[in-house]
Scaffold this motif. Structure first.
Motif, PDB file in Angstrom:
ATOM      1  N   GLY A 138       6.430   6.294  25.475  1.00 39.25           N
ATOM      2  CA  GLY A 138       6.758   5.808  26.634  1.00 39.25           C
ATOM      3  C   GLY A 138       5.681   4.730  26.632  1.00 39.25           C
ATOM      4  N   ALA A 139       4.521   5.212  26.960  1.00 38.53           N
ATOM      5  CA  ALA A 139       2.752   4.740  27.305  1.00 38.53           C
ATOM      6  C   ALA A 139       2.705   3.826  26.289  1.00 38.53           C
ATOM      7  CB  ALA A 139       2.541   6.050  27.372  1.00 38.53           C
ATOM      8  N   LYS A 140       2.388   2.409  26.843  1.00 34.96           N
ATOM      9  CA  LYS A 140       1.756   1.506  26.034  1.00 34.96           C
ATOM     10  C   LYS A 140       1.524   2.555  24.917  1.00 34.96           C
ATOM     11  CE  LYS A 140       1.586  -2.313  27.596  1.00 34.96           C
ATOM     12  NZ  LYS A 140       1.164  -3.171  28.538  1.00 34.96           N
ATOM     13  N   ASP A 141      -0.024   3.362  25.264  1.00 36.80           N
ATOM     14  CA  ASP A 141      -0.843   3.278  23.879  1.00 36.80           C
ATOM     15  C   ASP A 141      -0.300   3.738  22.660  1.00 36.80           C
ATOM     16  OD1 ASP A 141      -2.856   1.690  25.106  1.00 36.80           O
ATOM     17  OD2 ASP A 141      -3.632   3.271  26.571  1.00 36.80           O
ATOM     18  N   ASN A 142       0.631   4.948  23.087  1.00 32.13           N
ATOM     19  CA  ASN A 142       1.600   5.504  22.504  1.00 32.13           C
ATOM     20  C   ASN A 142       1.912   4.457  21.041  1.00 32.13           C
ATOM     21  OD1 ASN A 142       4.539   7.167  21.403  1.00 32.13           O
ATOM     22  ND2 ASN A 142       2.467   7.753  21.369  1.00 32.13           N
ATOM     23  N   ARG A 143       2.264   3.504  21.205  1.00 34.70           N
ATOM     24  CA  ARG A 143       2.462   2.043  20.293  1.00 34.70           C
ATOM     25  C   ARG A 143       1.706   2.675  19.642  1.00 34.70           C
ATOM     26  NH1 ARG A 143       5.558  -1.459  23.581  1.00 34.70           N
ATOM     27  NH2 ARG A 143       5.168  -0.495  25.612  1.00 34.70           N
ATOM     28  N   ILE A 144       0.030   2.638  20.142  1.00 32.80           N
ATOM     29  CA  ILE A 144      -1.223   2.843  19.396  1.00 32.80           C
ATOM     30  C   ILE A 144      -1.705   3.275  17.928  1.00 32.80           C
ATOM     31  CG2 ILE A 144      -3.934   2.279  19.120  1.00 32.80           C
ATOM     32  CD1 ILE A 144      -2.193  -0.046  19.656  1.00 32.80           C
ATOM     33  N   ILE A 145      -0.636   4.600  18.652  1.00 34.88           N
ATOM     34  CA  ILE A 145      -1.121   5.625  17.212  1.00 34.88           C
ATOM     35  C   ILE A 145       0.185   5.624  16.611  1.00 34.88           C
ATOM     36  CG2 ILE A 145      -0.425   8.014  17.702  1.00 34.88           C
ATOM     37  CD1 ILE A 145      -1.903   8.059  18.720  1.00 34.88           C
ATOM     38  N   ASP A 146       1.546   4.627  16.596  1.00 33.76           N
ATOM     39  CA  ASP A 146       1.803   4.560  15.969  1.00 33.76           C
ATOM     40  C   ASP A 146       1.327   3.439  14.650  1.00 33.76           C
ATOM     41  OD1 ASP A 146       4.208   6.186  16.938  1.00 33.76           O
ATOM     42  OD2 ASP A 146       4.654   4.442  17.992  1.00 33.76           O
ATOM     43  N   ALA A 147       0.472   2.790  14.904  1.00 36.40           N
ATOM     44  CA  ALA A 147       0.174   1.575  14.294  1.00 36.40           C
ATOM     45  C   ALA A 147      -0.911   2.250  13.130  1.00 36.40           C
ATOM     46  CB  ALA A 147      -0.413   1.033  15.502  1.00 36.40           C
ATOM     47  N   ILE A 148      -1.493   3.498  13.793  1.00 41.12           N
ATOM     48  CA  ILE A 148      -3.004   4.082  13.612  1.00 41.12           C
ATOM     49  C   ILE A 148      -2.301   4.865  11.923  1.00 41.12           C
ATOM     50  CG2 ILE A 148      -4.394   5.854  13.135  1.00 41.12           C
ATOM     51  CD1 ILE A 148      -5.541   5.212  16.196  1.00 41.12           C
ATOM     52  N   ALA A 149      -1.068   5.489  12.490  1.00 42.63           N
ATOM     53  CA  ALA A 149       0.208   5.990  11.380  1.00 42.63           C
ATOM     54  C   ALA A 149       0.027   5.468  10.256  1.00 42.63           C
ATOM     55  CB  ALA A 149       1.248   6.809  12.088  1.00 42.63           C
ATOM     56  N   TRP A 150       0.844   4.229  10.837  1.00 44.83           N
ATOM     57  CA  TRP A 150       1.105   3.211   9.866  1.00 44.83           C
ATOM     58  C   TRP A 150       0.133   2.991   9.260  1.00 44.83           C
ATOM     59  CZ3 TRP A 150       0.697  -1.466   7.696  1.00 44.83           C
ATOM     60  CH2 TRP A 150       1.795  -1.968   7.019  1.00 44.83           C
ATOM     61  N   LEU A 151      -0.819   2.498   9.559  1.00 37.30           N
ATOM     62  CA  LEU A 151      -1.816   2.025   8.632  1.00 37.30           C
ATOM     63  C   LEU A 151      -2.671   2.969   7.328  1.00 37.30           C
ATOM     64  CD1 LEU A 151      -4.379  -0.014  10.829  1.00 37.30           C
ATOM     65  CD2 LEU A 151      -3.154  -0.855   9.181  1.00 37.30           C
ATOM     66  N   LYS A 152      -2.375   4.222   7.931  1.00 34.23           N
ATOM     67  CA  LYS A 152      -3.267   5.167   7.118  1.00 34.23           C
ATOM     68  C   LYS A 152      -1.997   5.626   6.243  1.00 34.23           C
ATOM     69  CE  LYS A 152      -5.380   9.254   9.016  1.00 34.23           C
ATOM     70  NZ  LYS A 152      -4.634  10.271   9.306  1.00 34.23           N
ATOM     71  N   GLN A 153      -0.654   5.046   6.565  1.00 34.55           N
ATOM     72  CA  GLN A 153       0.312   5.893   5.216  1.00 34.55           C
ATOM     73  C   GLN A 153       0.435   4.384   4.805  1.00 34.55           C
ATOM     74  OE1 GLN A 153       3.724   6.084   8.001  1.00 34.55           O
ATOM     75  NE2 GLN A 153       3.419   8.368   8.661  1.00 34.55           N
ATOM     76  N   ASN A 154      -0.403   3.255   4.302  1.00 30.05           N
ATOM     77  CA  ASN A 154      -0.120   2.461   3.968  1.00 30.05           C
ATOM     78  C   ASN A 154      -1.752   1.683   3.804  1.00 30.05           C
ATOM     79  OD1 ASN A 154       2.830   1.410   3.923  1.00 30.05           O
ATOM     80  ND2 ASN A 154       2.762   2.200   5.947  1.00 30.05           N
ATOM     81  N   VAL A 155      -2.981   2.910   3.329  1.00 27.36           N
ATOM     82  CA  VAL A 155      -4.276   2.157   3.289  1.00 27.36           C
ATOM     83  C   VAL A 155      -3.832   1.616   2.052  1.00 27.36           C
ATOM     84  CG1 VAL A 155      -4.635   4.109   1.700  1.00 27.36           C
ATOM     85  CG2 VAL A 155      -6.393   3.225   3.574  1.00 27.36           C
ATOM     86  N   ARG A 156      -3.351   1.582   1.242  1.00 32.46           N
ATOM     87  CA  ARG A 156      -3.226   1.106   0.004  1.00 32.46           C
ATOM     88  C   ARG A 156      -3.040  -0.733  -0.134  1.00 32.46           C
ATOM     89  NH1 ARG A 156      -3.584   5.841  -4.487  1.00 32.46           N
ATOM     90  NH2 ARG A 156      -4.690   7.448  -3.390  1.00 32.46           N
ATOM     91  N   VAL A 157      -2.228  -1.004   0.516  1.00 28.95           N
ATOM     92  CA  VAL A 157      -1.291  -2.194   0.288  1.00 28.95           C
ATOM     93  C   VAL A 157      -2.112  -2.948   1.673  1.00 28.95           C
ATOM     94  CG1 VAL A 157       0.545  -1.124   0.037  1.00 28.95           C
ATOM     95  CG2 VAL A 157       0.525  -1.193   2.024  1.00 28.95           C
TER      96      VAL A 157
END
Length: 306
Positions: free
Chosen positions: A194-213
């Motif tokens: 619910g905290a705004k910066d928690n969404r940055i954690i989600d964005a980082i996780a997505w970038l790490k999972q999709n590093v090759r695209v």
């Protein structure tokens, strides 16, 4: 408790931790203990400008000195101090005045976002913060109770039978002490749902999972339910980089891993992480790591005796 007593006790704890680490690691290296994600480290030689992707972790430096360069900040970690890294951030480290007679000694545990989320849900009065964290990496002077818990964790970690039961409890206590400490609000903003910066954690996780695209900042913003401008501003505040800059660094780290750990050729590694131009890959790799891919990987393998 007097200030003199606290200082003397801290020095005693550091000396005990030094002896425990030296005994567990008689030679340079890194040791995984019986407590999951808790490691001991001994380094006997200095290094200059070692690039790495620092993972979310808490590091206690027992002996030595370390300089950490981030995108727009420089931190100095001295003996007895703690380095807290909340998110995956590209960094460069420098070790000086390290020798076999006076090795760098440290220990670390990985931050567990599940433990942090559970503790935050149980701590009274904790609500999602509105403002962004102004840092995600800091050096702190630990309180005595934090060092005492670190000492108990180290002692337990070297006793496998006790570590299974007591290790997780002590890790949870250390997570709590961080949340209750002076910079606990930063962890709250990053790890409370619910905290705004928690969404940055989600964005980082997505970038790490999709590093090759290839990525689109607009698509990433939609995935984490943020506007493009808000994502860009908060992402850079927390990591020091824009999403596109961060993703490029992830690609280069992954290419380096492929060449070093899986013996891939530079051109194969470049294609595997999404580069269409080998020339561009070589140029960006050299800019980041200081040497062309082949020379850098050869040097790293020689250093570790491969």
């Amino acid at each position: 408790m007097s200030a003199d007593y606290e200082q003397n006790r801290k020095e005693q704890i550091l000396e005990i931790l030094k002896q425990l680490t030296m005994r567990a690691l008689p030679a340079p290296g890194e040791m995984a203990t019986s407590v999951q994600t808790f490691h001991l480290v001994r380094l006997n030689a200095p290094h200059q400008s070692r690039h790495c992707l620092s993972l979310p972790m808490v590091t206690l430096l027992i002996q030595g000195h370390k300089q950490i360069d981030l995108a727009s900040d420089r931190l100095f970690l001295d003996s007895g101090k703690v380095l807290v890294t909340c998110v995956d951030v590209p960094s460069t480290s420098v070790l000086t005045n390290v020798s076999p007679e006076r090795p760098l000694l440290s220990m670390y545990f990985m931050l567990d976002k599940k433990i942090l989320a559970e503790l935050l849900s149980e701590m009274p009065g904790k609500k999602p913060a509105e403002s962004a964290a102004n840092t995600s990496v800091w050096v702190m002077e630990p309180h005595l109770d934090f060092l005492e818990t670190f000492l108990r964790l180290t002692q337990i970690a070297l006793e496998p039978e006790r570590a299974i039961i007591l290790g997780p409890l002590l890790l949870r206590e250390l997570h709590y002490l961080l949340l209750a400490g002076p910079n606990g609000a930063i962890l709250q903003e990053l790890y409370m749902r619910g905290a705004k910066d928690n969404r940055i954690i989600d964005a980082i996780a997505w970038l790490k999972q999709n590093v090759r695209v290839s990525i689109s900042v607009e698509a990433l913003a939609r995935k984490v339910n943020m506007s493009v401008s808000s994502l860009h501003r908060h992402f850079k505040l927390i990591t020091g980089y824009s999403p596109l800059q961060y993703h490029k660094k992830l690609r280069l780290y992954e290419a380096q891993r492929l060449m070093l750990a899986e013996n891939e050729r530079a051109d194969i590694a470049a294609l595997a992480v999404g580069y269409e131009s080998i020339t561009q890959f070589n140029r960006e790799y050299k800019r980041m790591f200081g040497e062309p891919p082949h020379r850098d990987i050869t040097r790293r393998k020689n250093l570790r005796g491969v």
